[in-house]
Design a protein around this motif. Structure first.
Motif: not given
Length: 352
Positions: A262-274
């Motif tokens: 499967i393929w997941h829309k997990e960002p390669l580099e993303g800003k973590i949210k509060p």
């Protein structure tokens, strides 16, 4: 060696309930659903749970099922032949009564059960509602919890079912997971420790692991009946780690099937949210409190939970906005452990 599942058309295929949870992300959800409805496995039921969405999710998902929205994706071509997809809708209270809908013998890719929750119950309880319904109304052999921000390979469910039928000790089975935005780059594969690597074909077979990520959780029904459902106190994050620990304590094993993709829309580099910072910090404390001896828990609380270096790093990186949710998460986690405050959803953190 695993026994390869007989592919004779007359064989008995285990019945599988696929549960997909939506909250304000209908574009992701219909891409996920379209990929699911194109799989080769012949015996599944789709349960879509809308967790009190505040956008037009239900309308758009219904339009997709009617065939009036064409899904575009780099992973498949849209298939109009199985539209319209018939929907049987339930409110939360109706689903809890476990009534079984009638689909007039429609094929498996022409039907959907839609449970419309009245509010956001979180990942844990939202899935619990659907699992309770599936167990009482559908009587499946397996339940698959699938994130709505995924796209699946046509053979992924057949490979998961093959593993389940071949390994009776399996309590939870997971697939190999790639990054959606970089389709050959690994997010999860067995053996672990390969996140971010390009898959050159070296990750094969079925491997026993210590935990399975909640992105795709393939559960044997008998395991659920013995161990129970997710702990709703977690609300979001950590519930799957807690469940893996419970499965392990009950004597079951966990596996990754590298041939299930499967393929997941997990960002390669993303800003973590509060809100992510809040729940991750709070729920780590809940996780330790629930699953470790008290002496280990207190050592963790005193030694590992003091995080001055993390605070300094947040300040250095210009992310001071994350300090307040981090400290609040730590505080609420401790208060929960001592029975002072209930867990579940925080009124302070908005899920944005």
């Amino acid at each position: 060696e695993a026994v390869i599942m007989d592919t004779n058309i007359d064989r008995k295929w285990p019945k599988i309930a696929i549960i997909v949870l939506n909250w304000n992300k209908w574009q992701d959800t219909i891409e996920c659903l379209e990929s699911v409805y194109q799989i080769t496995y012949p015996n599944y039921e789709v349960i879509l749970v809308d967790n009190g969405s505040e956008d037009e999710s239900i309308q758009k998902i219904e339009e997709y099922c009617e065939g009036t929205i064409t899904v575009t994706s780099g992973f498949f071509n849209y298939e109009p032949k199985n539209k319209p997809i018939k929907i049987i809708e339930y409110t939360k209270s109706e689903a809890e009564r476990g009534n079984g809908g009638k689909f007039e013998d429609l094929p498996t890719d022409r039907k959907m059960i839609l449970i419309k929750n009245d509010k956001n119950y979180g990942f844990a309880e939202g899935n619990n509602i659907a699992m309770n319904y599936a167990l009482s109304a559908l009587k499946p052999d397996y339940i698959l919890l699938l994130n709505n921000d995924t796209v699946v390979d046509r053979e992924f469910l057949s490979e998961l079912a093959n593993t389940g039928e071949s390994y009776e000790s399996a309590g939870i089975i997971g697939p190999k997971i790639y990054y959606y935005d970089d389709p050959k780059r690994i997010w999860v594969a067995a053996p672990y420790g390969n996140m971010g690597k390009i898959d050159c074909g070296e990750f094969k077979g079925i491997t026993e692991v210590k935990w399975v990520v909640g992105c795709a959780f393939f559960l044997r029904t008998s395991t659920i009946n013995e161990i129970g459902l997710f702990d709703p106190d977690f609300f979001l994050y950590g519930e799957e780690s807690d469940y893996c620990m419970r499965v392990h304590k009950a004597g079951y094993k966990m596996y990754i099937t590298n041939s299930s993709l499967i393929w997941h829309k997990e960002p390669l580099e993303g800003k973590i949210k509060p809100y992510q910072v809040y729940y991750e910090n709070r729920n780590t404390i809940l996780l330790w409190y629930k699953n470790y001896p008290r002496i280990k828990f207190y050592i963790y609380l005193i030694v590992f939970n003091v995080r001055p270096f993390r605070l300094l790093r947040l300040l250095r990186d210009g992310r001071s906005n994350l300090i307040s949710p981090m400290l609040l998460g730590l505080k609420d986690g401790v208060l929960w452990c001592f029975g002072i405050k209930k867990a579940g959803r925080s009124n302070y953190i908005k899920l944005k």
